[in-house]
Design a protein around this motif. Structure first.
Motif, short mmCIF file in Angstrom:
data_model
loop_
_atom_site.label_atom_id
_atom_site.label_comp_id
_atom_site.label_asym_id
_atom_site.label_seq_id
_atom_site.Cartn_x
_atom_site.Cartn_y
_atom_site.Cartn_z
N ASN A 118 109.65 -50.81 32.47
CA ASN A 118 108.61 -51.81 32.79
C ASN A 118 108.04 -52.45 31.53
O ASN A 118 107.75 -53.64 31.51
N LEU A 119 107.89 -51.66 30.48
CA LEU A 119 107.36 -52.17 29.22
C LEU A 119 108.31 -53.19 28.59
O LEU A 119 107.89 -54.22 28.08
N LEU A 120 109.61 -52.88 28.63
CA LEU A 120 110.59 -53.72 27.92
C LEU A 120 111.20 -54.82 28.78
O LEU A 120 111.86 -55.71 28.23
N LYS A 121 110.97 -54.76 30.08
CA LYS A 121 111.53 -55.76 30.98
C LYS A 121 111.16 -57.16 30.50
O LYS A 121 110.01 -57.44 30.17
N ASP A 122 112.14 -58.02 30.41
CA ASP A 122 111.97 -59.40 29.95
C ASP A 122 111.56 -59.51 28.48
O ASP A 122 111.15 -60.57 28.03
N GLN A 123 111.63 -58.40 27.73
CA GLN A 123 111.28 -58.40 26.31
C GLN A 123 112.51 -58.23 25.42
O GLN A 123 112.51 -58.66 24.28
N ILE A 124 113.52 -57.55 25.96
CA ILE A 124 114.75 -57.27 25.22
C ILE A 124 115.93 -57.71 26.07
O ILE A 124 116.02 -57.34 27.24
N ASP A 125 116.83 -58.50 25.47
CA ASP A 125 117.98 -58.95 26.25
C ASP A 125 119.10 -57.92 26.20
O ASP A 125 119.05 -56.93 25.47
N GLU A 126 120.11 -58.14 27.02
CA GLU A 126 121.20 -57.17 27.16
C GLU A 126 121.94 -56.91 25.84
O GLU A 126 122.29 -55.78 25.52
N GLN A 127 122.14 -57.94 25.06
CA GLN A 127 122.84 -57.79 23.78
C GLN A 127 122.03 -56.92 22.81
O GLN A 127 122.57 -56.06 22.12
N GLU A 128 120.72 -57.14 22.77
CA GLU A 128 119.86 -56.32 21.91
C GLU A 128 119.89 -54.86 22.37
O GLU A 128 119.94 -53.95 21.54
N LEU A 129 119.87 -54.66 23.67
CA LEU A 129 119.91 -53.31 24.21
C LEU A 129 121.24 -52.63 23.88
O LEU A 129 121.26 -51.45 23.50
N GLU A 130 122.34 -53.34 23.99
CA GLU A 130 123.65 -52.78 23.64
C GLU A 130 123.69 -52.38 22.17
O GLU A 130 124.22 -51.33 21.82
N GLN A 131 123.14 -53.21 21.29
CA GLN A 131 123.12 -52.88 19.86
C GLN A 131 122.24 -51.67 19.59
O GLN A 131 122.58 -50.80 18.80
N PHE A 132 121.12 -51.61 20.28
CA PHE A 132 120.21 -50.46 20.16
C PHE A 132 120.94 -49.18 20.55
O PHE A 132 120.89 -48.18 19.82
N ILE A 133 121.62 -49.21 21.68
CA ILE A 133 122.35 -48.04 22.16
C ILE A 133 123.44 -47.64 21.17
O ILE A 133 123.59 -46.46 20.83
N LYS A 134 124.18 -48.61 20.68
CA LYS A 134 125.25 -48.35 19.72
C LYS A 134 124.69 -47.68 18.46
O LYS A 134 125.22 -46.69 17.97
#
Length: 148
Positions: A118-134
């Motif tokens: 809920n905090l990050l919804k609409d704040q981080i896009d999918e590409q940023e999330l993928e890089q974060f996970i990587k």
């Protein structure tokens, strides 16, 4: 690169501080009224590492053995962890999660995940999330390799 690494470390520490504050202040989950964040952290550690001695738990949490003893006593009383004699060294006890401990941890994790989502919804896009996970998978791999 040294300056970037220093900034990365500082940001990581700040995210841990602010993230913990966010979770503690904003989670309205009944189990968080029954168990302290430190107790939940013990459950998380046992989930990640498996059976540990109280000394190992103290070292991982960065606290004195007396603090772990107090936490473990409460967690045993609440049937969230169990203590058994080590099969190789009867002088040492091994601490592990009980089924109830796994359930409490699962509920806590679900609440934290929902809060962060809920905090990050609409704040981080999918590409940023993928890089974060990587990046965090790589960091975890490095840490696990160094510690074992």
């Amino acid at each position: 690169m040294r300056n970037q690494l220093q900034e990365a470390v500082e940001l990581f520490e700040e995210v841990m501080i602010y993230g913990t504050e966010h979770v503690v202040k904003n989670l309205d989950v009944p189990i968080w009224k029954d168990y302290s964040p430190e107790q939940i952290h013990v459950l998380k550690i046992l989930s990640a590492y498996g059976q540990l001695s109280s000394g190992q738990l103290a070292e991982i949490q960065g606290v004195h053995k007396s603090a772990i003893s107090s936490r473990l006593k409460k967690l045993v009383e609440k049937d969230l962890v169990q203590s058994e004699k080590d099969v190789n060294d009867q002088r040492m006890n091994r601490i592990s999660l009980t089924e109830k401990g796994r359930e409490v941890l699962s509920i806590s994790n679900a609440a934290i995940n929902e809060s962060v989502e809920n905090l990050l919804k609409d704040q981080i896009d999918e590409q940023e999330l993928e890089q974060f996970i990587k990046t965090f998978r790589k960091l975890k791999s490095i840490l696990v390799t160094k510690e074992r």
